[in-house]
Design a protein around this motif. Structure first.
Motif, mmCIF file in Angstrom:
data_model
loop_
_atom_site.group_PDB
_atom_site.id
_atom_site.type_symbol
_atom_site.label_atom_id
_atom_site.label_comp_id
_atom_site.label_asym_id
_atom_site.label_seq_id
_atom_site.Cartn_x
_atom_site.Cartn_y
_atom_site.Cartn_z
ATOM 1 N N LYS A 3 0.832 -1.195 0.000
ATOM 2 C CA LYS A 3 0.000 0.000 0.000
ATOM 3 C C LYS A 3 0.872 1.252 0.000
ATOM 4 O O LYS A 3 1.956 1.258 0.575
ATOM 5 N N ILE A 4 0.382 2.301 -0.647
ATOM 6 C CA ILE A 4 1.071 3.575 -0.597
ATOM 7 C C ILE A 4 0.316 4.492 0.361
ATOM 8 O O ILE A 4 -0.865 4.292 0.628
ATOM 9 N N THR A 5 1.004 5.472 0.884
ATOM 10 C CA THR A 5 0.392 6.345 1.879
ATOM 11 C C THR A 5 -0.690 7.206 1.244
ATOM 12 O O THR A 5 -0.771 7.349 0.022
ATOM 13 N N LYS A 6 -1.514 7.769 2.091
ATOM 14 C CA LYS A 6 -2.611 8.611 1.606
ATOM 15 C C LYS A 6 -2.064 9.833 0.887
ATOM 16 O O LYS A 6 -2.592 10.247 -0.134
ATOM 17 N N ARG A 7 -0.990 10.402 1.391
ATOM 18 C CA ARG A 7 -0.392 11.589 0.765
ATOM 19 C C ARG A 7 0.108 11.276 -0.637
ATOM 20 O O ARG A 7 -0.143 12.030 -1.571
ATOM 21 N N ARG A 8 0.789 10.167 -0.805
ATOM 22 C CA ARG A 8 1.297 9.805 -2.131
ATOM 23 C C ARG A 8 0.160 9.452 -3.091
ATOM 24 O O ARG A 8 0.242 9.726 -4.279
ATOM 25 N N ALA A 9 -0.884 8.847 -2.559
ATOM 26 C CA ALA A 9 -2.031 8.528 -3.396
ATOM 27 C C ALA A 9 -2.706 9.801 -3.893
ATOM 28 O O ALA A 9 -3.110 9.891 -5.063
ATOM 29 N N LEU A 10 -2.813 10.799 -3.040
ATOM 30 C CA LEU A 10 -3.397 12.069 -3.452
ATOM 31 C C LEU A 10 -2.509 12.785 -4.466
ATOM 32 O O LEU A 10 -3.000 13.441 -5.389
ATOM 33 N N ILE A 11 -1.210 12.657 -4.319
ATOM 34 C CA ILE A 11 -0.288 13.239 -5.298
ATOM 35 C C ILE A 11 -0.455 12.548 -6.643
ATOM 36 O O ILE A 11 -0.492 13.210 -7.694
ATOM 37 N N LEU A 12 -0.577 11.216 -6.644
ATOM 38 C CA LEU A 12 -0.794 10.491 -7.896
ATOM 39 C C LEU A 12 -2.113 10.879 -8.549
ATOM 40 O O LEU A 12 -2.194 11.017 -9.771
ATOM 41 N N LEU A 13 -3.156 11.050 -7.745
ATOM 42 C CA LEU A 13 -4.442 11.501 -8.274
ATOM 43 C C LEU A 13 -4.300 12.862 -8.945
ATOM 44 O O LEU A 13 -4.810 13.077 -10.050
ATOM 45 N N SER A 14 -3.611 13.772 -8.286
ATOM 46 C CA SER A 14 -3.428 15.110 -8.830
ATOM 47 C C SER A 14 -2.635 15.088 -10.125
ATOM 48 O O SER A 14 -2.985 15.776 -11.094
ATOM 49 N N ILE A 15 -1.569 14.316 -10.160
ATOM 50 C CA ILE A 15 -0.740 14.242 -11.361
ATOM 51 C C ILE A 15 -1.528 13.613 -12.509
ATOM 52 O O ILE A 15 -1.432 14.064 -13.653
ATOM 53 N N ILE A 49 -6.054 5.174 -11.588
ATOM 54 C CA ILE A 49 -6.445 3.840 -11.121
ATOM 55 C C ILE A 49 -5.437 3.295 -10.114
ATOM 56 O O ILE A 49 -5.815 2.698 -9.104
ATOM 57 N N THR A 50 -4.150 3.521 -10.366
ATOM 58 C CA THR A 50 -3.121 3.055 -9.443
ATOM 59 C C THR A 50 -3.281 3.690 -8.068
ATOM 60 O O THR A 50 -3.175 3.017 -7.038
ATOM 61 N N SER A 51 -3.551 4.993 -8.051
ATOM 62 C CA SER A 51 -3.695 5.655 -6.752
ATOM 63 C C SER A 51 -4.948 5.185 -6.022
ATOM 64 O O SER A 51 -4.955 5.095 -4.805
ATOM 65 N N GLY A 55 -3.838 2.984 -2.900
ATOM 66 C CA GLY A 55 -3.823 4.034 -1.885
ATOM 67 C C GLY A 55 -4.396 3.556 -0.575
ATOM 68 O O GLY A 55 -5.253 2.676 -0.527
ATOM 69 N N ASN A 56 -3.962 4.169 0.491
ATOM 70 C CA ASN A 56 -4.417 3.813 1.828
ATOM 71 C C ASN A 56 -5.452 4.857 2.259
ATOM 72 O O ASN A 56 -5.117 5.854 2.883
ATOM 73 N N PHE A 57 -6.718 4.637 1.920
ATOM 74 C CA PHE A 57 -7.783 5.592 2.202
ATOM 75 C C PHE A 57 -8.694 5.118 3.331
ATOM 76 O O PHE A 57 -9.861 5.454 3.368
ATOM 77 N N LYS A 58 -8.175 4.356 4.261
ATOM 78 C CA LYS A 58 -9.003 3.863 5.368
ATOM 79 C C LYS A 58 -9.303 4.996 6.335
ATOM 80 O O LYS A 58 -8.459 5.804 6.666
ATOM 81 N N THR A 59 -10.534 5.014 6.809
ATOM 82 C CA THR A 59 -10.929 6.024 7.772
ATOM 83 C C THR A 59 -10.888 5.433 9.175
ATOM 84 O O THR A 59 -10.997 4.224 9.378
#
Length: 62
Positions: A3-15, A49-51, A55-59
């Motif tokens: 899993k990738i961190t939430k911050r990196r997943a959000l960066i991938l989404l933005s990119i 899709i990768t993000s 991504g680690n989006f657990k609440t």
């Protein structure tokens, strides 16, 4: 794959969104070959899709 961190997943989404939007803007003003358009859109969708998948989006639940 880990899993990738939430911050990196959000960066991938933005990119990913930035790549798709940039390719649309550039293709509006300049003539791009179909291969280039498809490649940019595919890379953007792949990043999105990768993000979402890795991504680690657990609440937190109380």
């Amino acid at each position: 794959m880990k899993k990738i961190t939430k911050r990196r997943a959000l960066i991938l989404l933005s990119i990913g969104m930035l790549v798709i939007a940039t390719s649309q803007i550039v293709s509006h003003f300049f003539e791009l070959p179909d291969f280039a358009k498809g490649s940019f859109i595919g890379i953007g969708i792949g990043l999105l899709i990768t993000s979402l998948i890795f991504g680690n989006f657990k609440t937190v639940r109380n």
